[in-house]
Design an enzyme around this catalytic site. Structure first.
Site, PDB file in Angstrom:
ATOM      1  N   ASP A  38       0.813  -1.215   0.000  1.00 13.27           N
ATOM      2  CA  ASP A  38       0.000   0.000   0.000  1.00 13.27           C
ATOM      3  C   ASP A  38       0.852   1.273   0.000  1.00 13.27           C
ATOM      4  O   ASP A  38       2.078   1.222  -0.144  1.00 13.27           O
ATOM      5  CB  ASP A  38      -0.953  -0.003   1.195  1.00 13.27           C
ATOM      6  CG  ASP A  38      -0.237   0.254   2.504  1.00 13.27           C
ATOM      7  OD1 ASP A  38       0.943  -0.105   2.613  1.00 13.27           O
ATOM      8  OD2 ASP A  38      -0.857   0.828   3.424  1.00 13.27           O
ATOM      9  N   ASP A  73       2.079   3.388   2.165  1.00 10.91           N
ATOM     10  CA  ASP A  73       3.250   3.535   3.033  1.00 10.91           C
ATOM     11  C   ASP A  73       3.984   2.221   3.265  1.00 10.91           C
ATOM     12  O   ASP A  73       4.883   2.153   4.110  1.00 10.91           O
ATOM     13  CB  ASP A  73       2.848   4.164   4.370  1.00 10.91           C
ATOM     14  CG  ASP A  73       1.837   3.327   5.119  1.00 10.91           C
ATOM     15  OD1 ASP A  73       1.047   2.619   4.454  1.00 10.91           O
ATOM     16  OD2 ASP A  73       1.826   3.367   6.358  1.00 10.91           O
ATOM     17  N   ASP A  94       3.137  -0.777   4.498  1.00 10.05           N
ATOM     18  CA  ASP A  94       2.953  -1.703   5.616  1.00 10.05           C
ATOM     19  C   ASP A  94       1.945  -2.804   5.321  1.00 10.05           C
ATOM     20  O   ASP A  94       1.897  -3.804   6.017  1.00 10.05           O
ATOM     21  CB  ASP A  94       2.632  -0.966   6.930  1.00 10.05           C
ATOM     22  CG  ASP A  94       1.405  -0.092   6.832  1.00 10.05           C
ATOM     23  OD1 ASP A  94       0.802  -0.025   5.749  1.00 10.05           O
ATOM     24  OD2 ASP A  94       1.061   0.541   7.855  1.00 10.05           O
ATOM     25  N   LYS A 118       3.279  -3.192  10.939  1.00  8.52           N
ATOM     26  CA  LYS A 118       3.131  -4.262   9.964  1.00  8.52           C
ATOM     27  C   LYS A 118       4.069  -3.947   8.801  1.00  8.52           C
ATOM     28  O   LYS A 118       4.491  -2.798   8.645  1.00  8.52           O
ATOM     29  CB  LYS A 118       1.690  -4.398   9.525  1.00  8.52           C
ATOM     30  CG  LYS A 118       1.055  -3.136   8.994  1.00  8.52           C
ATOM     31  CD  LYS A 118      -0.451  -3.306   8.922  1.00  8.52           C
ATOM     32  CE  LYS A 118      -1.113  -2.039   8.447  1.00  8.52           C
ATOM     33  NZ  LYS A 118      -2.219  -1.621   9.283  1.00  8.52           N
TER      34      LYS A 118
END
Ligand code: G1P
Ligand code: ZN
Length: 541
Positions: free
Chosen positions: A277, A279, A281, A376
């Site tokens: 995605d 950023d 994570d 994550k």
């Protein structure tokens, strides 16, 4: 350089949600908006004099200018040093790693994650603490309190800092170190995974496609998958971070990453497909002709992580967010390790990871990670998958089949109803909560309700309690529905309905078919159509 103290007043609505403060970009660009919130972070954490921070973002529109403002504000409030990703870029997991590896006091990540970017789209600011993880609720509460009391903020009057080249510089008295955003992160991945085995797998002709969705993971995936591991040039697509993510929605799910899903389901499919995605994570994983739900991915990774060097000693425990399917619970049981159920949001995993109670964590929303950082980590999940496949030897489909045969299959789907009027969504939830105690023993969608409650979490490490974390309905036979309102939306309210059915025998059903009774039950129980006037969800994942 002059230090300015600018008079301001509280701006309503600066309450951090599931993951930092997210608003429309033009709201963030409005007078004092960003500055108020950043000053509130400094105030909320007890000041920043002499402290060191990490700063970077996902490259979305306003990322570069916001970074300059934050640097000037950090210098004005006496920070000793800020470590910034070159070009003000850092993926969320890379920022988490930098905070930890440099012993920084915290970090600011500029991102609205998977939400679209651009002048008319979303922007966000997230504060992470010294453990590298999202600020826990007591910290965000202090920050919010500071936004309500703010009278002024401090900022240095100075030109922009050159962030285009790695190296050391100064802003006023504050040191700035501009770092290659990829290097440290790549070194960490090399420690955790058997790059030799993955390189050999790719050299044997195993093909992959990684869709970076015009977002921050592009440079990381190119450097690691193509340059270091030898995936064919062009395996990483949409690899250049763009301020508006190419006009797309950088959310790796079957809706927003449809071209990748179509490729993986078609005749030209490579062996492995993945996306991440805005950023970096989140992750989505597919094999040729098969989509792996994030909940299943967590379960498979937990069952096989020991095949990668970083996890060869086994897992201490696993944790999943409450709405995530219970597939991983059975793996934990088989491994004889604890499985924790936490509220939605990565911040709730922080204490378990810090205390060494959990090694792997995951959320149904395409988030998986481990104790290597406190966020994550999309690319980490992809590398763990590749490492497992390299050692295991079969295809993604073979691995999933083998897994389901051993543990049974949790059919799973999430239905999102977006941009609902807030009163409508809250009204529906209130009505549902009022009926919870009457539901057990009754039927819905032909299923018998076994349990119904509102989830509250008692953190086993620090004893803190988080209430109102979603309504859970359990059915006889293992089916489950969870209802909750999103904490990351920027327009109205988003209702999330999480649907799960477990089947130990029928492993090849169409998920929509397997879930049909649960879907009917959801509407019967909550009156979704009656309350919202919508005949179906806006997004199904
Ligand atoms: C969503 C996801 C949640 C995730 C968060 C940040 O939050 O559901 O799992 O941690 O984004 O990526 P929500 O909008 O549901 O509050
Ligand atoms: Zn994200």
């Amino acid at each position: 350089m002059t230090m300015l103290t600018i008079q301001t007043q509280p701006i309503e609505g600066q309450k951090p949600g599931t993951s930092g403060l997210r608003k429309k970009t033009n709201v963030f660009m409005g007078p004092h908006y960003l500055e108020n919130f950043v000053q509130a972070i400094w105030d909320g954490i007890g000041g920043i004099a002499g402290k060191t921070f990490v700063l970077g973002g996902d490259g979305r529109y306003f990322n570069d200018r916001a970074a300059q403002v934050i640097l000037r504000m950090a210098a004005a409030s006496g920070a000793a040093k800020v470590i910034v990703g070159q070009g003000a870029l850092l993926s969320t997991p890379a920022a988490s790693h930098l905070i930890r590896s440099r012993g920084a006091d915290g970090g600011i990540i500029l991102s609205a994650s998977h939400n679209p970017g651009g002048p008319d789209e979303d922007f966000g600011v997230k504060y992470n603490t010294a453990n590298g993880g999202p600020a826990p609720e007591d910290v965000t509460a202090q920050i919010f309190k500071a936004t309500e009391a703010i009278k002024s903020y401090r900022i240095l009057e100075a030109q922009d800092v050159d962030l285009s080249r790695a190296g050391a510089t100064k802003l006023g008295e504050m040191q700035i170190e501009v770092v290659d955003p990829v290097a440290d992160y790549q070194a960490l991945m090399q420690q955790l995974f058997d790059f030799g085995a993955i390189r050999a797998l790719l050299a044997r002709g195993f093909s992959l496609r990684f869709d970076a969705m015009h977002a921050v993971t592009g440079p990381y995936a190119k450097a690691i998958l193509e340059d270091a591991l030898g995936a064919a040039r062009g395996s990483v697509i949409n690899a250049v971070p763009s301020p508006d993510f190419g006009g797309f929605h950088p959310d790796p799910n079957p809706v927003w990453a449809k071209p990748l899903v179509d490729l993986m389901m078609g005749p030209e499919a490579p062996d492995f497909g993945a996306a991440s995605d805005g950023d970096g994570d989140r992750n989505m994983v597919l094999g040729r002709g098969i989509y792996v739900t994030p909940s299943d991915s967590l379960a498979v990774l937990a069952a096989n992580a020991h095949l990668a060097p970083g996890y060869s000693g086994g897992l201490k425990g696993v944790a999943r967010s409450m709405p995530t399917s219970k597939a991983v619970d059975r793996v934990a049981e088989a491994l004889g390790i604890p499985c924790y159920e936490t509220p939605t949001g990565w911040k709730f995993f922080g204490n378990l990871l810090d205390a060494g109670r959990a090694t792997l964590c995951g959320e149904e929303s395409a988030g998986t990670g481990s104790d290597h950082v406190r966020e994550k980590d999309g690319l980490w999940a992809v590398l763990l998958w590749l490492n497992i496949l390299a050692v295991w030897g079969g295809s993604v489909r073979d691995l999933m089949q083998a897994h389901w045969q051993q543990y049974g299959r949790n059919y799973y789907s999430r239905h999102d109803y977006e941009a609902l009027p807030a009163e409508q969504a809250e009204g529906m939830m209130a009505e549902l909560k009022a009926r919870l105690s009457d539901l057990p023993g009754t039927q819905a969608g032909g299923l018998v309700i076994e349990s119904a409650d509102e989830f509250a979490y008692d953190d086993p490490v620090d004893g803190s309690r988080s209430e109102g974390q979603g309504v859970r309905i359990g059915f006889e036979g293992g089916g489950r529905i969870v209802f909750r309102l999103s904490g990351t939306g920027t327009v109205g309210a988003t209702l999330r309905v999480y649907l799960e059915q477990v089947d130990a025998k029928n492993l090849d059903l169409d998920p929509a078919q397997a879930l049909a009774p649960v879907i009917r039950a959801a509407d019967e129980i909550a009156g979704i159509a009656r309350h919202t006037g919508r005949s179906g969800p806006d997004v199904t994942t």
